[in-house]
Design an enzyme around this catalytic site. Sequence first.
Site, PDB file in Angstrom:
ATOM      1  N   GLY A  69       2.053   2.293  10.723  1.00  8.77           N
ATOM      2  CA  GLY A  69       2.825   3.196  10.468  1.00  8.77           C
ATOM      3  C   GLY A  69       3.400   3.800  12.082  1.00  8.77           C
ATOM      4  O   GLY A  69       4.222   4.856  12.131  1.00  8.77           O
ATOM      5  N   GLU A 100      -7.216   4.775   7.712  1.00  8.06           N
ATOM      6  CA  GLU A 100      -6.814   6.318   7.360  1.00  8.06           C
ATOM      7  C   GLU A 100      -8.051   6.954   6.515  1.00  8.06           C
ATOM      8  O   GLU A 100      -8.283   8.051   6.726  1.00  8.06           O
ATOM      9  CB  GLU A 100      -5.438   6.161   6.355  1.00  8.06           C
ATOM     10  CG  GLU A 100      -4.243   6.207   7.368  1.00  8.06           C
ATOM     11  CD  GLU A 100      -3.210   5.815   6.749  1.00  8.06           C
ATOM     12  OE1 GLU A 100      -2.907   5.670   5.399  1.00  8.06           O
ATOM     13  OE2 GLU A 100      -2.156   5.005   7.449  1.00  8.06           O
ATOM     14  N   GLU A 141      -5.786  -4.763  10.408  1.00  8.23           N
ATOM     15  CA  GLU A 141      -4.930  -4.067  10.533  1.00  8.23           C
ATOM     16  C   GLU A 141      -5.256  -3.252  12.024  1.00  8.23           C
ATOM     17  O   GLU A 141      -6.015  -2.370  12.004  1.00  8.23           O
ATOM     18  CB  GLU A 141      -4.981  -2.794   9.327  1.00  8.23           C
ATOM     19  CG  GLU A 141      -4.414  -3.416   8.284  1.00  8.23           C
ATOM     20  CD  GLU A 141      -4.019  -2.306   7.287  1.00  8.23           C
ATOM     21  OE1 GLU A 141      -2.852  -2.761   6.791  1.00  8.23           O
ATOM     22  OE2 GLU A 141      -4.469  -1.502   6.954  1.00  8.23           O
ATOM     23  N   ASN A 195       1.146  -1.168   0.038  1.00 11.05           N
ATOM     24  CA  ASN A 195       0.133   0.021  -0.056  1.00 11.05           C
ATOM     25  C   ASN A 195       0.981   1.218   0.011  1.00 11.05           C
ATOM     26  O   ASN A 195       1.557   1.554   0.998  1.00 11.05           O
ATOM     27  CB  ASN A 195      -0.979  -0.024   1.232  1.00 11.05           C
ATOM     28  CG  ASN A 195      -1.606   1.194   1.248  1.00 11.05           C
ATOM     29  OD1 ASN A 195      -1.892   2.038   0.505  1.00 11.05           O
ATOM     30  ND2 ASN A 195      -2.363   1.371   2.661  1.00 11.05           N
ATOM     31  N   TRP A 196       1.050   1.866  -1.173  1.00 11.25           N
ATOM     32  CA  TRP A 196       2.135   2.946  -1.315  1.00 11.25           C
ATOM     33  C   TRP A 196       1.645   4.219  -0.723  1.00 11.25           C
ATOM     34  O   TRP A 196       2.134   5.144  -0.563  1.00 11.25           O
ATOM     35  CB  TRP A 196       2.277   3.298  -2.832  1.00 11.25           C
ATOM     36  CG  TRP A 196       3.308   1.924  -3.565  1.00 11.25           C
ATOM     37  CD1 TRP A 196       3.663   0.891  -2.776  1.00 11.25           C
ATOM     38  CD2 TRP A 196       3.820   1.815  -4.852  1.00 11.25           C
ATOM     39  NE1 TRP A 196       4.566   0.387  -3.621  1.00 11.25           N
ATOM     40  CE2 TRP A 196       4.432   0.791  -4.715  1.00 11.25           C
ATOM     41  CE3 TRP A 196       3.416   2.466  -6.009  1.00 11.25           C
ATOM     42  CZ2 TRP A 196       4.976   0.209  -5.923  1.00 11.25           C
ATOM     43  CZ3 TRP A 196       4.013   1.992  -7.034  1.00 11.25           C
ATOM     44  CH2 TRP A 196       4.866   1.027  -7.086  1.00 11.25           C
ATOM     45  N   LYS A 197       0.235   4.307  -0.360  1.00 10.17           N
ATOM     46  CA  LYS A 197      -0.449   5.569   0.192  1.00 10.17           C
ATOM     47  C   LYS A 197      -0.055   6.808  -0.683  1.00 10.17           C
ATOM     48  O   LYS A 197      -0.014   6.511  -1.874  1.00 10.17           O
ATOM     49  CB  LYS A 197       0.152   5.626   1.681  1.00 10.17           C
ATOM     50  CG  LYS A 197      -0.216   4.370   2.496  1.00 10.17           C
ATOM     51  CD  LYS A 197      -0.300   4.444   3.754  1.00 10.17           C
ATOM     52  CE  LYS A 197      -0.254   3.226   4.558  1.00 10.17           C
ATOM     53  NZ  LYS A 197      -0.241   3.436   6.044  1.00 10.17           N
ATOM     54  N   SER A 217       3.139  -2.196  10.315  1.00  9.68           N
ATOM     55  CA  SER A 217       4.313  -2.321  10.584  1.00  9.68           C
ATOM     56  C   SER A 217       5.025  -3.358  10.765  1.00  9.68           C
ATOM     57  O   SER A 217       6.041  -3.778  11.214  1.00  9.68           O
ATOM     58  CB  SER A 217       4.742  -1.665  12.173  1.00  9.68           C
ATOM     59  OG  SER A 217       4.291  -0.387  12.273  1.00  9.68           O
ATOM     60  N   HIS A 271      -9.699   1.380   4.510  1.00 12.64           N
ATOM     61  CA  HIS A 271      -8.603   1.322   5.291  1.00 12.64           C
ATOM     62  C   HIS A 271      -8.768   2.595   6.514  1.00 12.64           C
ATOM     63  O   HIS A 271      -9.348   3.457   6.310  1.00 12.64           O
ATOM     64  CB  HIS A 271      -7.430   2.026   4.155  1.00 12.64           C
ATOM     65  CG  HIS A 271      -5.993   2.098   4.978  1.00 12.64           C
ATOM     66  ND1 HIS A 271      -5.629   3.068   5.936  1.00 12.64           N
ATOM     67  CD2 HIS A 271      -4.959   0.974   4.890  1.00 12.64           C
ATOM     68  CE1 HIS A 271      -4.461   2.680   6.390  1.00 12.64           C
ATOM     69  NE2 HIS A 271      -3.968   1.496   5.702  1.00 12.64           N
ATOM     70  N   GLY A 280       2.304  -1.260   4.379  1.00 13.09           N
ATOM     71  CA  GLY A 280       2.712   0.212   4.046  1.00 13.09           C
ATOM     72  C   GLY A 280       3.991   0.518   3.688  1.00 13.09           C
ATOM     73  O   GLY A 280       4.642   0.532   2.725  1.00 13.09           O
ATOM     74  N   GLY A 281       4.730   1.211   4.866  1.00 13.50           N
ATOM     75  CA  GLY A 281       6.154   1.552   4.910  1.00 13.50           C
ATOM     76  C   GLY A 281       7.212   0.704   4.059  1.00 13.50           C
ATOM     77  O   GLY A 281       7.637   1.273   3.171  1.00 13.50           O
TER      78      GLY A 281
END
Length: 248
Positions: free
Chosen positions: A172, A96, A166, A9-11, A211, A94, A232-233
Amino acid sequence: MRRSLVVGNWKMNGTLASAEALAKGIMAGLGSDHADIAVCSPYVHIPALSQLLKNSKLALGAQNVADKSSGAFTGEVSAAMLNEFGCKYAIVGHSERRTYYGDTNESVAARFCQAQAQNIIPILCVGETLDQREKDETFAVIDEQMDAVVAAAGIAAFNTAVIAYEPVWAIGTGKTATDEQAQEVHKYIRGYIAAKDRSVAEKIRILYGGSAKPENAKGLFAMPDIDGGLIGGASLDADSFLKIYHSI
Ligand code: PGA
């Protein structure tokens, strides 16, 4: 036997050039076909990536999808538009989106249905906040998030869907759920589905997100109800993402 899946997930990160370089880096290191793999890029990079990823084992996904099929909904992108560019997956719900953009359980359920109507596999995100976990509300929150989608789509719809657990407190933050904490909730989610349809529960892939990184992926993926990850990251670096993929 469920086939594992790792999704990046590149956001809201990168440029077109960096997105293409990252995709090329990932494609170069895929190696054996031991699991499914996909990246969910920002909308505007989807047309270019769909060309680049053509005939590759690296599948393409979106990070969201509209809750309506078409019309006067400024700023939204429909499932049909994503389908036209070969998106195989779309993340829905998601945390966010739920936290910053007001996505509700009902609108997430509508997005889930819109994706499926265009043969796009929804990746439904569920999970509790730290406050909810501390109040022992984790399973009640998961129930509510799942109930809304089951009410709108029916349990059989989960034959062509993916779930991502999640925990919001792990996204994150560098705080990963322990293997046991994650397994406990994954098992709960599978049990929730099994109570309605055992064969759907056996089939559905439930990914862990929050994470996840090369150092902790192996332990998480070894858990019986964890079928891969939503990353993600660590998906913004080809080497880290590939290490996670190869630790399945
Ligand atoms: P993270 O994000 O791996 O950076 O915690 C996961 C996600 O939000 O899907």
